[in-house]
Design an enzyme around this catalytic site. Structure first.
Site, mmCIF file in Angstrom:
data_model
loop_
_atom_site.group_PDB
_atom_site.id
_atom_site.type_symbol
_atom_site.label_atom_id
_atom_site.label_comp_id
_atom_site.label_asym_id
_atom_site.label_seq_id
_atom_site.Cartn_x
_atom_site.Cartn_y
_atom_site.Cartn_z
ATOM 1 C CB SER A 1 -0.930 -0.208 1.224
ATOM 2 O OG SER A 1 -0.005 0.387 2.181
ATOM 3 C CG ASP A 2 1.349 5.655 -0.955
ATOM 4 O OD1 ASP A 2 1.483 6.688 -2.048
ATOM 5 O OD2 ASP A 2 2.421 5.983 -0.126
ATOM 6 C CD1 TRP A 3 2.107 7.547 5.774
ATOM 7 C CD2 TRP A 3 4.046 6.786 5.396
ATOM 8 N NE1 TRP A 3 2.731 7.788 6.811
ATOM 9 C CE2 TRP A 3 3.904 7.341 6.697
ATOM 10 C CE3 TRP A 3 5.407 6.231 5.322
ATOM 11 C CZ2 TRP A 3 4.991 7.142 7.684
ATOM 12 C CZ3 TRP A 3 6.488 6.247 6.018
ATOM 13 C CH2 TRP A 3 6.213 6.593 7.358
ATOM 14 C CB ALA A 4 -1.222 5.628 6.326
ATOM 15 C CB SER A 5 -3.044 4.250 1.003
ATOM 16 O OG SER A 5 -2.443 2.964 0.751
#
Ligand code: GLC
Length: 750
Positions: free
Chosen positions: A283-287
């Protein structure tokens, strides 16, 4: 005439080679799959979920991080570049956790690790896959030596919006350019063997269409429909996946209401099932948990469920997998086979990186940071990434030049010259244009210096008088203007992408001296600089050129090298024209170029007297500079366009040839471009599409025949029936210097 392969063909042949290579190195190797089976069979559910959990070093107290690693609750770390500290954490993972599964370490190594290359949009301006591959290989070598196994690059987000700050990190507006260069970056990062101490895993991102953010405002919703998704935004990702990309990152944006991190149709159904890709999705950062903020999940438990079911193997830092997957699996809301599949993908990455056999970083090896050959590669990339937009003959500077005034906020800006996404570059290693010009001209000419404007946003005009004063004493003034690095990159979009602060005033007052004025622009995006271009004798655009930008620009200004860059994105005249890009559809009432502009409209003009076409009364519809545009210190002429036939059968090929002549007085490199237009299809097709390109260096007076071999597969697109094929009918074809001009012909696909 030797027919050297052009990048479009290189892509095709590289894909062929890559497929062969990958058949060796990425098609599941039985011995790796067997070892994965063995480990998987021993893992508890908690240990499996632990592998799917990524933490950012420094965000968690060291002691609890060590405990988490020891307990098998962490599969990956990011943002640790201290090999000794990493080796200790790796030792805990390998020697103190129950199964000894090594950590994989990620980092944003976007355009260099220590030696910083031009920002990716600048590298795209080289139209040179070899340069781009070399830059990625240098970055990989320096990063792996510091304990980084995996970079979150290349970013393949097509962008058509000059307001969007992250276009700096991408490869521009064209799918083919993005595909060729994205595949080259993957090859550069990963090499032929990802377990080598000079290779790191690539991560193609952001999946997908993140660059189509509405209004060019980062993180904003996108509304890309299926055909545009397939025919434009997914093209570079497919090429990079075919080139063997080991990992992929989902995007922050929701497309048509579905966040990338929860988009099962794109991740699990297309990427896995249709493309049969066996890499690892992060995932992207905290996505994952941001899907709650999107309004796509009610809580962290539902966010974890949607991401895991969509096919996201690893969760970056938000921790919802660790917290909620055990119960989601127990309740059958996330199938166990999905978890096993994700863990298999993670373990496969670690095997391919050689981490099971060599988990530790050799801290005794001599550093290769800033090695001479790395700096030389960075300088060459900066040389080829600079685009000459205007030149009335003032460049290259005459030998007789005795006094040069160097002014502007970017002349001596070692931090900002590096551009955005610099985590490990060091500004004290930057060579600025001021330093490079002083060194190059020592004993030959006097270099006067005054900033005029302290930094790009500086609204103070107090320093302009001094800049004007040194300009009056010089034979020529070079004004280095543009953007501080903070003005582009993530979350840094501009409503009005023009020169900030008092830079316009500085340029205006310098122009009023009547002395020759050269603008060198260092920026993270195409700026709307129409007035400044008018005021200057010459304009050289270098995006943010990196560590060796100074020596490269000095060589270009002094004529040691000739500019060869081409624009990877359209330059708009006005912010209000944006989005503005070359490969647009024609509409039913296309702009003709002779429309009445606002100052010429007669009083009480009749309603339809202006002609009903698609343009802005106050800005027309022409760009300031078109995609593919760039000048050199010579001139080139195209002639004798010929086709190997006027019809081509589906599955066949067509040779398109033109004579290129260097009609100037200097050796120079032209980027010859091949465009086609599908005149009528089951969908309305773009007015032009880049199909191939080639850098051709010619001595003054020399000519060469340039041939592109076009396959009908290069004409294929996803049509109304959803299948990808080349549709029979009439095509137009151009060979030329950019997307706005060239020799034209036509052929029929039968
Ligand atoms: C950022 C970016 C992504 C980057 C990741 C890790 O927010 O969107 O491109 O790789 O977080 O830093």
């Amino acid at each position: 005439m030797k027919k050297n392969l052009s990048p479009g063909r290189v892509l095709f042949s590289a894909l062929a080679i890559t497929v062969l290579t990958l058949t060796a190195c990425s098609e599941p190797k039985p011995e790796i799959e067997q070892r994965i089976d063995e480990i998987l069979s021993q893992m508890t559910v908690e240990e499996k979920i632990g592998q799917m959990n990524q933490l950012s070093y420094g965000d968690v107290a060291a002691s609890s991080m060590a405990d988490d690693i020891r307990a098998g609750r962490v599969g990956s770390l990011l943002n640790i570049v201290d090999p000794a500290a990493l080796n200790e954490l790796q030792r805990i993972a390998v020697e103190e956790s129950r199964l000894g599964i090594p950590l994989v370490v990620g980092r944003d190594v976007i355009h260099g690790f220590r030696t910083i290359f031009p920002i990716p949009i600048g590298q795209a301006a080289t139209f040179n896959p070899e340069i781009v591959e070399r830059g990625a290989a240098v970055a990989a070598r320096e990063a792996r030596a510091s304990g980084v196994h995996w970079t979150f690059a290349p970013m393949l987000d097509i962008s058509r919006d000059q307001r969007w700050g992250r276009l700096a990190e991408g490869l521009g507006e064209d799918p083919v350019l993005g595909a060729v260069l994205g595949a080259a970056m993957v090859r550069g990062y990963q090499g032929s063997d990802m377990s080598a101490p000079t290779s790191i895993a690539a991560c193609v991102k952001h999946f997908v269409a993140y660059g189509a953010a509405e209004g060019g405002r980062d993180y904003n919703s996108t509304n890309v429909p299926p055909y545009l998704m397939r025919n434009v935004y997914l093209v570079p990702f497919k090429a990079a996946i075919d080139a063997g990309a080991a990992t992929l990152m989902t995007s922050f944006n929701d497309n048509d209401g579905i966040p990338g991190t929860g988009n099962k149709a794109l991740v699990r159904d297309m990427l896995r099932d249709e493309w049969s890709w066996d890499g690892m999705v992060v995932s992207d950062w905290a996505s994952v948990t941001e899907m709650i903020v999107h309004g796509f999940a009610a809580d962290e438990r539902e966010a974890a469920m949607k991401a895991a079911n969509a096919g996201v193997d690893m969760e970056m830092v938000s921790g919802s997998y660790l917290e909620h997957l055990p119960s989601l699996i127990a309740e059958g809301l996330v199938p166990q086979k999905y978890i096993d599949g994700s863990v298999r993908n993670i373990l496969r990455l670690k095997f391919r990186l050689g981490l099971f056999d060599n988990p530790y970083t050799d801290t005794s090896a001599p550093s290769t940071d800033y090695a001479p050959e790395h700096l030389a590669a960075a300088k060459e990339a900066a040389l080829q990434s600079a685009v000459l937009l205007k030149n009335d003959g003032v460049l290259p500077l005459a030998e007789s030049t005795r006094t040069i005034a160097v002014v502007g906020p970017m002349a001596d800006a070692p931090h900002d010259q590096l551009g955005t996404w610099i985590f490990d570059g060091q500004k004290d290693r930057t060579v600025t244009p001021l330093a490079a010009l002083r060194e190059s001209l020592a004993g030959r000419a006097t270099v006067l210096h005054a900033r005029g404007v302290e930094y790009s946003r500086d609204r103070s005009t107090s320093g302009i008088a001094q800049a004007v004063s040194v300009a009056r004493r010089a034979d020529v003034t070079i004004a280095f203007v543009g953007e501080e690095s903070i003005l582009s990159g993530e979350a840094h979009s501009l409503a009005d992408p023009g020169l900030q602060g008092a830079q316009k005033e500085l340029i205006d007052q310098l122009a009023r001296t009547g002395r020759p004025l050269v603008l060198v622009v260092m920026a993270g995006r195409p700026l709307t600089i129409g007035d400044e271009v008018k005021a200057a004798s010459a304009v050289l655009y270098s995006f943010h050129p990196g560590t060796m930008g100074g020596p490269a620009l000095a060589d270009l200004l002094l004529g040691v090298a000739s500019p060869s860059g081409r624009l990877p994105m359209t330059f708009a005249r006005e912010a209000g024209q944006i989005p503005l890009y070359y490969n647009h559809n024609n509409t039913g009432r296309p702009y003709q170029g002779n429309e009445t502009m606002i100052d010429d409209i007669p009083l009480e003009a009749a309603q339809t007297s202006l002609g009903n076409t698609s343009y802005y009364l106050d800005a027309g519809a022409e760009p300031l500079f078109p995609f593919g545009y760039g000048l050199t210190y010579s001139t080139f002429e195209y002639s004798e366009l010929s086709l190997s036939g006027d019809t081509v059968p589906v599955g066949g090929t067509l040779d398109i040839t033109a004579t290129l002549t260097n009609t100037g007085s200097r050796e120079a490199t032209e980027v010859v471009q091949l465009y086609t237009r599908d005149v009528a299809g089951s969908l309305a097709r773009p007015v032009k599409e880049l199909k191939d390109f080639r850098r051709v260096k010619l001595a003054p007076g020399a000519s060469t025949r340039v041939t592109f071999t076009l396959t009908t597969d290069q004409l294929a697109f996803y049509g109304l029936d959803g299948t990808r094929r080349a549709e029979p009918g009439e095509f137009r074809v151009w060979i030329g210097p950019d997307s706005s001009t060239g020799l034209e012909s036509s052929f029929a696909l039968r």
